[in-house]
Design a protein around this motif. Sequence first.
Motif, PDB file in Angstrom:
ATOM      1  N   CYS A  71       0.838  -1.211   0.000  1.00 57.12           N
ATOM      2  CA  CYS A  71       0.000   0.000   0.000  1.00 57.12           C
ATOM      3  C   CYS A  71       0.868   1.254   0.000  1.00 57.12           C
ATOM      4  N   ILE A  72       1.910   1.245   0.842  1.00 58.54           N
ATOM      5  CA  ILE A  72       2.771   2.439   0.925  1.00 58.54           C
ATOM      6  C   ILE A  72       3.482   2.659  -0.421  1.00 58.54           C
ATOM      7  N   GLY A  73       3.856   1.573  -1.070  1.00 56.60           N
ATOM      8  CA  GLY A  73       4.469   1.678  -2.401  1.00 56.60           C
ATOM      9  C   GLY A  73       3.486   2.335  -3.385  1.00 56.60           C
ATOM     10  N   ARG A  74       2.232   1.911  -3.302  1.00 55.63           N
ATOM     11  CA  ARG A  74       1.195   2.465  -4.193  1.00 55.63           C
ATOM     12  C   ARG A  74       1.025   3.970  -3.936  1.00 55.63           C
ATOM     13  N   VAL A  75       1.052   4.342  -2.665  1.00 53.82           N
ATOM     14  CA  VAL A  75       0.914   5.759  -2.306  1.00 53.82           C
ATOM     15  C   VAL A  75       2.078   6.563  -2.907  1.00 53.82           C
ATOM     16  N   ALA A  76       3.288   6.019  -2.770  1.00 58.78           N
ATOM     17  CA  ALA A  76       4.458   6.728  -3.318  1.00 58.78           C
ATOM     18  C   ALA A  76       4.334   6.863  -4.837  1.00 58.78           C
ATOM     19  N   ASP A  77       3.804   5.828  -5.504  1.00 58.98           N
ATOM     20  CA  ASP A  77       3.618   5.911  -6.959  1.00 58.98           C
ATOM     21  C   ASP A  77       2.608   7.003  -7.327  1.00 58.98           C
ATOM     22  N   ILE A  78       1.541   7.092  -6.546  1.00 56.67           N
ATOM     23  CA  ILE A  78       0.521   8.119  -6.822  1.00 56.67           C
ATOM     24  C   ILE A  78       1.141   9.508  -6.668  1.00 56.67           C
ATOM     25  N   ILE A  79       1.915   9.687  -5.588  1.00 52.74           N
ATOM     26  CA  ILE A  79       2.527  11.008  -5.362  1.00 52.74           C
ATOM     27  C   ILE A  79       3.503  11.334  -6.499  1.00 52.74           C
ATOM     28  N   ARG A  80       4.301  10.339  -6.880  1.00 49.74           N
ATOM     29  CA  ARG A  80       5.285  10.589  -7.941  1.00 49.74           C
ATOM     30  C   ARG A  80       4.587  10.977  -9.246  1.00 49.74           C
ATOM     31  N   ALA A  81       3.488  10.273  -9.568  1.00 48.83           N
ATOM     32  CA  ALA A  81       2.754  10.589 -10.798  1.00 48.83           C
ATOM     33  C   ALA A  81       2.175  12.003 -10.725  1.00 48.83           C
ATOM     34  N   GLU A  82       1.675  12.356  -9.545  1.00 43.98           N
ATOM     35  CA  GLU A  82       1.056  13.680  -9.364  1.00 43.98           C
ATOM     36  C   GLU A  82       2.074  14.801  -9.548  1.00 43.98           C
ATOM     37  N   LEU A  83       3.347  14.514  -9.192  1.00 44.39           N
ATOM     38  CA  LEU A  83       4.385  15.553  -9.253  1.00 44.39           C
ATOM     39  C   LEU A  83       4.656  16.036 -10.678  1.00 44.39           C
ATOM     40  N   ARG A  84       4.215  15.242 -11.670  1.00 44.69           N
ATOM     41  CA  ARG A  84       4.431  15.681 -13.046  1.00 44.69           C
ATOM     42  C   ARG A  84       3.687  16.971 -13.328  1.00 44.69           C
ATOM     43  N   GLU A  85       2.525  17.114 -12.709  1.00 48.84           N
ATOM     44  CA  GLU A  85       1.778  18.341 -13.009  1.00 48.84           C
ATOM     45  C   GLU A  85       1.517  19.262 -11.833  1.00 48.84           C
ATOM     46  N   SER A  86       1.895  18.847 -10.618  1.00 52.70           N
ATOM     47  CA  SER A  86       1.634  19.762  -9.502  1.00 52.70           C
ATOM     48  C   SER A  86       2.694  19.642  -8.416  1.00 52.70           C
ATOM     49  N   ASN A  87       2.721  20.631  -7.561  1.00 49.43           N
ATOM     50  CA  ASN A  87       3.499  20.513  -6.321  1.00 49.43           C
ATOM     51  C   ASN A  87       2.631  19.762  -5.335  1.00 49.43           C
ATOM     52  N   VAL A  88       3.246  18.982  -4.490  1.00 49.17           N
ATOM     53  CA  VAL A  88       2.464  18.113  -3.613  1.00 49.17           C
ATOM     54  C   VAL A  88       2.902  18.268  -2.161  1.00 49.17           C
ATOM     55  N   VAL A  89       1.893  18.373  -1.284  1.00 47.97           N
ATOM     56  CA  VAL A  89       2.123  18.190   0.143  1.00 47.97           C
ATOM     57  C   VAL A  89       1.326  16.941   0.510  1.00 47.97           C
ATOM     58  N   ALA A  90       1.986  15.932   1.092  1.00 44.35           N
ATOM     59  CA  ALA A  90       1.268  14.703   1.458  1.00 44.35           C
ATOM     60  C   ALA A  90       0.900  14.752   2.937  1.00 44.35           C
ATOM     61  N   VAL A  91      -0.281  14.250   3.257  1.00 45.60           N
ATOM     62  CA  VAL A  91      -0.713  14.144   4.653  1.00 45.60           C
ATOM     63  C   VAL A  91      -1.028  12.672   4.906  1.00 45.60           C
ATOM     64  N   ILE A  92      -0.454  12.100   5.948  1.00 47.39           N
ATOM     65  CA  ILE A  92      -0.501  10.652   6.123  1.00 47.39           C
ATOM     66  C   ILE A  92      -1.146  10.272   7.450  1.00 47.39           C
ATOM     67  N   SER A  93      -2.062   9.290   7.386  1.00 47.45           N
ATOM     68  CA  SER A  93      -2.651   8.722   8.615  1.00 47.45           C
ATOM     69  C   SER A  93      -1.747   7.622   9.152  1.00 47.45           C
ATOM     70  N   ALA A  94      -2.049   7.190  10.359  1.00 45.75           N
ATOM     71  CA  ALA A  94      -1.373   6.010  10.905  1.00 45.75           C
ATOM     72  C   ALA A  94      -1.796   4.785  10.088  1.00 45.75           C
ATOM     73  N   MET A  95      -0.953   3.751  10.066  1.00 44.44           N
ATOM     74  CA  MET A  95      -1.335   2.515   9.374  1.00 44.44           C
ATOM     75  C   MET A  95      -2.630   1.994  10.004  1.00 44.44           C
ATOM     76  N   SER A  96      -3.450   1.384   9.159  1.00 45.22           N
ATOM     77  CA  SER A  96      -4.769   0.926   9.591  1.00 45.22           C
ATOM     78  C   SER A  96      -4.726   0.158  10.924  1.00 45.22           C
ATOM     79  N   GLY A  97      -5.547   0.548  11.854  1.00 42.37           N
ATOM     80  CA  GLY A  97      -5.659  -0.164  13.133  1.00 42.37           C
ATOM     81  C   GLY A  97      -4.672   0.283  14.200  1.00 42.37           C
ATOM     82  N   VAL A  98      -3.655   1.064  13.803  1.00 43.09           N
ATOM     83  CA  VAL A  98      -2.590   1.411  14.764  1.00 43.09           C
ATOM     84  C   VAL A  98      -3.100   2.359  15.852  1.00 43.09           C
TER      85      VAL A  98
END
Length: 531
Positions: A71-98
């Motif tokens: 899942c974290i790998g998928r998130v990093a891929d989404i952010i990387r793809a988004e960087l092609r057209e925008s600046n990104v600030v990521a906000v992250i929750s705790a891992m599910s259930g933590v």
Amino acid sequence: MRIADSGEQGSPASSAQGPQFNLDCSDLKPARILQKHKYHSVLERRRGEHPRKKPLRVLKFGGTSVADTACIGRVADIIRAELRESNVVAVISAMSGVTNKLVAAAKASEAGDRKSVGRIFEELRAQHEAVANSLIHSATTRKRVARTMKDVFREGDSLCRGTILLRELTPRALDSISSLGERLSAPLVAAALAERGVASRAIDATELVVTDSSHGAAEPLMDLTRERCKARIRPLLLQETVPVVTGFIGATAEGVVTTLGRNGSDYSATILGAALDADEVVIWSDVDGVLTVDPRLVTGVSTIPEISYREAAELAYFGAKVLHPKTLRPVMKSGTPIWIRNTFAPEGRGTKITRSGCPDGGRVKALTAISDIAMITVGGSGIVGARDVLSRTFKTTAAVQADVLLVLQSSSQNDICFVVPSATAKRTIEALRHEFAKDLAHEETEHITLNQDVAIVAIVGEKVHDTPGIAARTFCALSRDNVNIIAIAQGSSESNISFLVPQKDMRAALIATHREFLNGSHSEVSSATGV
Ligand code: ADP
Ligand code: ASP
Ligand code: MG
């Protein structure tokens, strides 16, 4: 906010005194690229050209979106793809259930149950270490993340030890303990980006989000938050480094850790969006968008292409977990669009939440229900006709900080009936019994009563309240399926009709009303895919 390399630098962060666990992965960007970037900026300025302006997007990823290494790998891929057209600030929750586990550890500490506390922390340590080991290949980054984790666990350990010693769990200690999950997950996402060659930095939101001291439901102080965000985040964006910020948490101006309330990372994202004048906020979750009803309760649901802030806020307020109820507040004034999209199906368009929300003349947009509630009735001959019953009742609910979700009153003023979240029911009823003790001293039967077997179902859509026939169709649909309506509240809000049903009939009520108003309402049929 559009970020362009104007050469302007923000002032250094005026950091809170709270704990800081910054993981700097920006050194993974090859020095050559930084040089080249600066060189281009100089050339652009010399030529008097404007550098290409990129929009700023705040991307928030929930617990299920960062549940494991894949899942974290998928998130990093989404952010990387988004960087092609925008600046990104990521906000992250705790891992599910933590966060649930951390709250359990805090409560076990209060009970003096050292064994359970130790077990929970061992599980959390093993879980996060396993992800770090499979996710990070660079030895330097791995070492840094390990150091950060060690600091976080050491802090958790001393907080729990203190609580065990005192046998008291203060709201302040509970906030500090439950904040640890986000402080473990954000460095992992930053590391996953670094592994992909994207410069990133994990930032503790205690440095950015300044709040009041209402532990467990802290409110942001926006002027201070804006100052901190601009000073700390803008320089990173200018260096093309992705800030990876912990959701859910903040700190008072004095640096004491606070939390925004359970499920509060959505709120963190819009607070940061507003503070940074972001162009959009995207909430990545495990559903295709805002759905016509909770997919765990009804089948055949659809994704709503666009809804208004008000509709989304009503849905959230009445239990649609996809958004924290306060999420829309920070962006209502600026009109910043919010998107809900699916981390597990990023090709989908998602739902856009806007000010006007694609008005379509009083149609029902979505349904929601909330069962974790209690109905309290205040009545009895001792208080009939007394003019101050209403004010005394609600002064009491305010004093015990109970959210009143719905109010009903009989015309004879014999009974006032209102609904509060279950968590606050006990203290509310105790306070009311105390308040009306003298008035009801001579009554033979109990006249302040509690009913926990109820649920609220809400029908949401701009102007549904003004549209003839909706209430009638609701009654017919429910009576066809033998669902009894205990009470109906129509009138306080233009965009919602809500009614109380026995808790056992909540699902049947949703199925009946969904069939009546929403079957086939949008072509795209969806389901939760990440769970
Ligand atoms: P995250 O971990 O991304 O914050 P949450 O579990 O807090 O996700 O919220 C997403 C969940 O909200 C979905 O899995 C879904 O079960 C639930 N949900 C309830 N009502 C709705 C709705 N109307 N539309 C979409 N999801 C909903
Ligand atoms: N981790 C926090 C919680 O579980 C906040 C969030 O996930 O939004 O409540
Ligand atoms: Mg959530």
